[in-house]
Design a protein around this motif. Structure first.
Motif, PDB file in Angstrom:
ATOM      1  N   ALA A 170       0.859  -1.183   0.000  1.00 11.92           N
ATOM      2  CA  ALA A 170       0.000   0.000   0.000  1.00 11.92           C
ATOM      3  C   ALA A 170       0.894   1.231   0.000  1.00 11.92           C
ATOM      4  N   ARG A 171       0.681   2.099  -0.982  1.00 14.26           N
ATOM      5  CA  ARG A 171       1.480   3.311  -1.100  1.00 14.26           C
ATOM      6  C   ARG A 171       0.624   4.539  -0.799  1.00 14.26           C
ATOM      7  N   PRO A 172       0.559   4.967   0.457  1.00 15.12           N
ATOM      8  CA  PRO A 172      -0.227   6.149   0.780  1.00 15.12           C
ATOM      9  C   PRO A 172       0.464   7.444   0.380  1.00 15.12           C
ATOM     10  N   SER A 173      -0.334   8.477   0.180  1.00 11.70           N
ATOM     11  CA  SER A 173       0.184   9.830   0.040  1.00 11.70           C
ATOM     12  C   SER A 173       0.358  10.364   1.467  1.00 11.70           C
ATOM     13  N   TYR A 174       0.340  11.666   1.674  1.00  8.02           N
ATOM     14  CA  TYR A 174       0.455  12.187   3.031  1.00  8.02           C
ATOM     15  C   TYR A 174      -0.640  11.565   3.907  1.00  8.02           C
ATOM     16  N   ILE A 175      -0.247  10.994   5.040  1.00  6.54           N
ATOM     17  CA  ILE A 175      -1.194  10.382   5.968  1.00  6.54           C
ATOM     18  C   ILE A 175      -1.566  11.421   7.020  1.00  6.54           C
ATOM     19  N   VAL A 176      -2.864  11.675   7.171  1.00  2.00           N
ATOM     20  CA  VAL A 176      -3.328  12.733   8.070  1.00  2.00           C
ATOM     21  C   VAL A 176      -4.406  12.195   9.002  1.00  2.00           C
ATOM     22  N   GLY A 177      -4.746  12.977  10.020  1.00  2.00           N
ATOM     23  CA  GLY A 177      -5.819  12.601  10.927  1.00  2.00           C
ATOM     24  C   GLY A 177      -5.374  12.493  12.361  1.00  2.00           C
ATOM     25  N   PRO A 178      -6.267  12.088  13.255  1.00  2.00           N
ATOM     26  CA  PRO A 178      -5.959  11.981  14.686  1.00  2.00           C
ATOM     27  C   PRO A 178      -4.789  11.049  14.962  1.00  2.00           C
ATOM     28  N   GLY A 179      -3.929  11.441  15.880  1.00  2.00           N
ATOM     29  CA  GLY A 179      -2.791  10.623  16.254  1.00  2.00           C
ATOM     30  C   GLY A 179      -1.530  10.932  15.478  1.00  2.00           C
ATOM     31  N   ASP A 180      -1.580  11.912  14.589  1.00  2.00           N
ATOM     32  CA  ASP A 180      -0.443  12.277  13.744  1.00  2.00           C
ATOM     33  C   ASP A 180       0.810  12.510  14.587  1.00  2.00           C
ATOM     34  N   THR A 181       1.876  11.794  14.284  1.00  2.00           N
ATOM     35  CA  THR A 181       3.114  11.948  15.044  1.00  2.00           C
ATOM     36  C   THR A 181       3.995  13.061  14.482  1.00  2.00           C
ATOM     37  N   SER A 182       3.609  13.624  13.347  1.00  2.00           N
ATOM     38  CA  SER A 182       4.326  14.776  12.806  1.00  2.00           C
ATOM     39  C   SER A 182       3.507  16.024  13.121  1.00  2.00           C
ATOM     40  N   ASP A 183       4.096  17.187  12.878  1.00  2.00           N
ATOM     41  CA  ASP A 183       3.350  18.433  13.064  1.00  2.00           C
ATOM     42  C   ASP A 183       3.115  19.092  11.711  1.00  2.00           C
ATOM     43  N   ARG A 184       2.876  18.254  10.709  1.00  2.00           N
ATOM     44  CA  ARG A 184       2.665  18.798   9.367  1.00  2.00           C
ATOM     45  C   ARG A 184       1.201  19.209   9.175  1.00  2.00           C
ATOM     46  N   PHE A 185       0.331  18.227   8.980  1.00  2.00           N
ATOM     47  CA  PHE A 185      -1.070  18.536   8.723  1.00  2.00           C
ATOM     48  C   PHE A 185      -1.770  19.214   9.903  1.00  2.00           C
ATOM     49  N   PRO A 186      -1.457  18.869  11.168  1.00  2.00           N
ATOM     50  CA  PRO A 186      -2.145  19.532  12.286  1.00  2.00           C
ATOM     51  C   PRO A 186      -2.024  21.048  12.282  1.00  2.00           C
ATOM     52  N   TYR A 187      -1.055  21.574  11.538  1.00  2.00           N
ATOM     53  CA  TYR A 187      -0.920  23.036  11.471  1.00  2.00           C
ATOM     54  C   TYR A 187      -2.211  23.687  11.011  1.00  2.00           C
ATOM     55  N   TRP A 188      -2.808  23.124   9.963  1.00  2.00           N
ATOM     56  CA  TRP A 188      -3.950  23.805   9.358  1.00  2.00           C
ATOM     57  C   TRP A 188      -5.200  23.841  10.236  1.00  2.00           C
ATOM     58  N   PRO A 189      -5.635  22.728  10.827  1.00  2.00           N
ATOM     59  CA  PRO A 189      -6.817  22.821  11.695  1.00  2.00           C
ATOM     60  C   PRO A 189      -6.638  23.826  12.830  1.00  2.00           C
ATOM     61  N   GLN A 190      -5.469  23.791  13.510  1.00  2.00           N
ATOM     62  CA  GLN A 190      -5.280  24.706  14.640  1.00  2.00           C
ATOM     63  C   GLN A 190      -5.154  26.154  14.156  1.00  2.00           C
ATOM     64  N   ARG A 191      -4.544  26.374  12.999  1.00  2.00           N
ATOM     65  CA  ARG A 191      -4.391  27.753  12.514  1.00  2.00           C
ATOM     66  C   ARG A 191      -5.720  28.310  12.042  1.00  2.00           C
ATOM     67  N   LEU A 192      -6.474  27.525  11.301  1.00  2.00           N
ATOM     68  CA  LEU A 192      -7.762  28.007  10.812  1.00  2.00           C
ATOM     69  C   LEU A 192      -8.744  28.231  11.954  1.00  2.00           C
ATOM     70  N   ALA A 193      -8.620  27.436  13.007  1.00  2.00           N
ATOM     71  CA  ALA A 193      -9.510  27.605  14.160  1.00  2.00           C
ATOM     72  C   ALA A 193      -9.285  28.948  14.844  1.00  2.00           C
ATOM     73  N   LYS A 194      -8.077  29.487  14.739  1.00  2.00           N
ATOM     74  CA  LYS A 194      -7.778  30.784  15.353  1.00  2.00           C
ATOM     75  C   LYS A 194      -8.402  31.937  14.567  1.00  2.00           C
ATOM     76  N   GLY A 195      -8.614  31.729  13.264  1.00  2.00           N
ATOM     77  CA  GLY A 195      -9.246  32.743  12.445  1.00  2.00           C
ATOM     78  C   GLY A 195      -8.349  33.929  12.149  1.00  2.00           C
ATOM     79  N   GLY A 196      -8.970  35.022  11.668  1.00  2.00           N
ATOM     80  CA  GLY A 196      -8.224  36.224  11.347  1.00  2.00           C
ATOM     81  C   GLY A 196      -7.534  36.126  10.001  1.00  2.00           C
ATOM     82  N   GLU A 197      -6.678  37.084   9.729  1.00  2.00           N
ATOM     83  CA  GLU A 197      -5.942  37.113   8.476  1.00  2.00           C
ATOM     84  C   GLU A 197      -4.975  35.935   8.427  1.00  2.00           C
ATOM     85  N   THR A 198      -5.122  35.092   7.424  1.00  2.00           N
ATOM     86  CA  THR A 198      -4.386  33.829   7.363  1.00  2.00           C
ATOM     87  C   THR A 198      -3.670  33.683   6.024  1.00  2.00           C
ATOM     88  N   MET A 199      -2.388  33.421   6.082  1.00  2.00           N
ATOM     89  CA  MET A 199      -1.633  33.227   4.856  1.00  2.00           C
ATOM     90  C   MET A 199      -1.989  31.896   4.210  1.00  2.00           C
TER      91      MET A 199
END
Length: 388
Positions: A208-237
């Motif tokens: 099985a060749r997955p692309s970026y693996i995302v979701g709960p339990g992520d051991t990297s801090d890659r994808f979790p950036y977006w949910p936490q950043r968007l939750a803060k709102g405001g002007e977002t790059m």
């Protein structure tokens, strides 16, 4: 497991994801409930009509090399919920809350495999290896002791991604050219691991060749950036062009697919890349914002050289589609979809990741390894506006 039980688990799993997880305030609270509720959530996914799972054909005895990291706990809980007997083989450094009855063997992939000797299993899931020598050792020991060997590889085997729309007919890259290129090294090692598994298990091998693996339990801090950043709102790059393609697969959808392949006694190689339909960076951010009810106001920075100068080479799932990464996020997944790979709504993945992120240790959340820090974002936005 009959249909009534699956339906009951499905309803409970969805209720847990959307009502209970947001109330959890400590890591201990999350772990104490996750052993049961995560399994329910996974069964909820496997009961979706487009996954087309029936009752478990017959209970299997499954060995998982790993089982306590990122992918492992999800597949352990799903397998147990499907009625299978599960054994994990780890170094014993992590102590996740796993379902009762899971046998936990201790050892090391570097050759300390004594705990595996003299035992047999119906199937094996290897979700922890990037070292070909480790795979060779386990494959040699378990050949004839295991009927099926499922290896979790990566679409990284295609790197450098010099074309768009690569599929399973594309030969993996197996020879190092640039020893300083970490992406090439990773892909080559995964490709060599695949070769070892196929040579040892033949028709009993699954890759099985997955692309970026995302979701709960992520051991990297890659994808979790977006949910936490968007939750803060405001002007977002928003980095990149709105039309830049992105790909990712929810870890729960990946493990459901893995287990389905084993239960149906399939073999072969599958690109487990998501989502089902092509997705752009603009589409990803739009869906994520809607799912979270975010107040983010996006400021698009579409100049790649500007982004590189501001230390923003990527922001998973965004990756600059140029050079060696030209086709990185356009991998074809038709074969896997035909074999049963199914995808939950992207909004569900984003919400569940945000809810889980609130439960990780405070020290990690206080000093995350995000590529885009508040300081980097603020400086990039200021310089972009100054440029006019």
């Amino acid at each position: 497991m009959n249909g009534a039980i699956i339906a009951a688990h499905s309803a409970e799993g969805l209720r847990f994801l959307h009502e209970e997880i947001p109330r959890l305030t400590t890591r201990r609270q999350f772990l104490n409930t996750a052993a049961v509720a995560s399994g329910s959530a996974l069964v909820a996914q496997s009961a979706l009509p487009d996954l087309a799972w029936g009752a478990t054909p017959s209970p299997m005895n499954i060995l998982i090399l790993g089982g306590t990291g990122y992918i492992g706990p999800h597949v352990v809980r799903l397998a147990v919920s499907r009625g299978h007997k599960v054994t994990t083989f780890t170094r014993g450094r992590r102590k996740p809350e796993l379902p009762p009855g899971v046998i936990q063997l201790i050892g090391d992939r570097n050759g300390q495999l004594q705990a595996l000797k003299g035992k047999t299993w119906d199937a094996l899931i290897d979700d922890s290896a990037t070292n070909p020598e480790w795979v060779r050792l386990s494959a040699e020991l378990l050949k004839g002791k295991v009927l099926q060997y499922l290896f979790t590889s990566s679409t990284g085997v295609y790197y450098p991604y010099l074309q768009r729309g690569l599929d399973e007919s594309t030969m993996p890259h197996t020879t190092m050219v640039d020893p300083k290129d970490g992406s090439e090294s990773y892909g080559v090692q995964k490709a060599k691991c695949e070769e070892i598994v196929r040579a040892a298990f033949g028709k009993g091998s699954i890759v099985a060749r997955p692309s970026y693996i995302v979701g709960p339990g992520d051991t990297s801090d890659r994808f979790p950036y977006w949910p936490q950043r968007l939750a803060k709102g405001g002007e977002t790059m928003a980095p990149g062009k709105k039309s830049d393609p992105v790909q990712m697969v929810d870890v729960r959808d990946l493990v459901a697919f893995d287990l389905k392949l084993l239960e149906e006694r399939r073999g072969g190689t599958y690109n487990a890349a998501g989502p089902r339909e092509a997705l752009t960076m603009e589409g990803f951010l739009d869906q994520a914002i809607k799912a979270l009810g975010s107040t983010s106001r996006l400021v698009w920075i579409d100049d790649y050289e500007f982004l590189k100068a501001h230390q923003i080479p990527e922001a998973v799932p965004f990756i600059m589609p140029e050079g060696n990464d030209l086709g990185h996020t356009t991998i074809k997944n038709g074969k896997a979809i035909s074999a049963g790979l199914a995808f939950r709504p992207l909004g569900e993945t984003v919400k569940d990741t945000l809810a889980w992120w609130a439960t990780v240790p405070e020290e990690r959340r206080a000093k995350p390894r995000f590529i885009i820090t508040p300081e980097i974002e603020a400086r990039a936005l200021a310089d972009w506006k100054a440029r006019g």
